[in-house]
Design an enzyme around this catalytic site. Sequence first.
Site, short mmCIF file in Angstrom:
data_model
loop_
_atom_site.label_atom_id
_atom_site.label_comp_id
_atom_site.label_asym_id
_atom_site.label_seq_id
_atom_site.Cartn_x
_atom_site.Cartn_y
_atom_site.Cartn_z
CB VAL A 38 -1.09 -0.02 1.14
CG1 VAL A 38 -1.83 0.99 1.52
CG2 VAL A 38 -1.74 -1.41 1.16
CB VAL B 188 -0.49 7.53 -0.75
CG1 VAL B 188 -0.59 8.86 -1.37
CG2 VAL B 188 -1.57 6.68 -0.79
N GLY C 9 -1.67 12.53 3.49
CA GLY C 9 -2.28 13.30 4.50
C GLY C 9 -3.47 14.10 3.72
N GLY D 209 -6.49 12.17 2.59
CA GLY D 209 -7.35 11.26 2.78
C GLY D 209 -7.47 10.12 1.48
CG LEU D 210 -5.85 11.18 -2.09
CD1 LEU D 210 -4.85 11.77 -3.11
CD2 LEU D 210 -7.00 10.88 -3.10
N GLY D 211 -5.08 7.83 0.99
CA GLY D 211 -4.70 6.45 1.40
C GLY D 211 -5.88 5.87 1.95
CE LYS D 212 -10.92 6.71 7.02
NZ LYS D 212 -10.96 7.67 8.05
CG ASP E 195 6.05 -1.28 6.85
OD1 ASP E 195 6.19 -2.44 7.14
OD2 ASP E 195 6.49 -0.63 6.29
CE1 TYR F 234 -2.94 -0.41 5.76
CE2 TYR F 234 -0.98 -0.59 7.02
CZ TYR F 234 -1.52 -0.53 5.80
OH TYR F 234 -0.80 -0.47 4.69
#
Length: 175
Positions: free
Chosen positions: A112, A114, A120, A122-125, A148, A155
């Site tokens: 995973v 970005v 920061g 909201g794109l990872g979410k 990690d 997560y």
Amino acid sequence: MGFWKTWFSTSESTAASRTGAFEEMSADVMGNSSPSSDRIVFSTEREIDLYELEELCDAVGWSRRPLRKVKKAIEHSFLVATMWQVRGNQRRLIGFARATSDHAFNATIWDVVVHPDFQGKGLGKALMKYVLKKLRSEEISNVTLFADPHVVDFYRTMGFMADPEGIKGMFWYPH
Ligand SMILES: CC(C)(COP(=O)(O)OP(=O)(O)OC[C@H]1O[C@@H](n2cnc3c(N)ncnc32)[C@H](O)[C@@H]1OP(=O)(O)O)[C@@H](O)C(=O)NCCC(=O)NCCS
């Protein structure tokens, strides 16, 4: 193939690739800092320039892996999710995740990432939600990953639990 420079493409018939289509994200994910012409697009298409993926992984400081092995890992993944910034007729790979699976009960999410320019916001979410939606649509109900230490809370915000009911992830490495 135009700017979709295809270094490899697989017709592997996983359910996830059959449903592969480009899905656009609502613009508000990017907040006000992004030019209004920018769009964020998610895809399960496997047409990925491996060098562009390597650049993305370099940008977050991951150690390089042999491209032939990355290609193989992608080919044999159940789900490959990419996130793109689209500006005019240009697109840039800004996020990636993949999942392996037994195609019935279990899936494990890997790699995973970005791009730092887009963290920061909201794109990872959003990328993780997209992956989970795809896995749920294949009736996969047990989703695991290896976090990690510095991203455990990332997560957790999505409902992942460490050691549920005391279950421990265990590892074996060749000596
Ligand atoms: C981890 C990563 C994917 C997060 O992507 P992102 O786009 O920055 O995350 P988001 O902006 O969507 O953040 C979602 C939530 O997680 C939190 N969060 C993000 N990164 C976090 C971190 N490293 N530690 C703890 N919480 C984090 C955010 O504060 C936000 O919380 P909120 O929903 O309460 O506001 C990104 O930082 C990254 O690619 N890191 C480098 C690669 C990496 O470590 N990948 C994980 C390997 S296991």
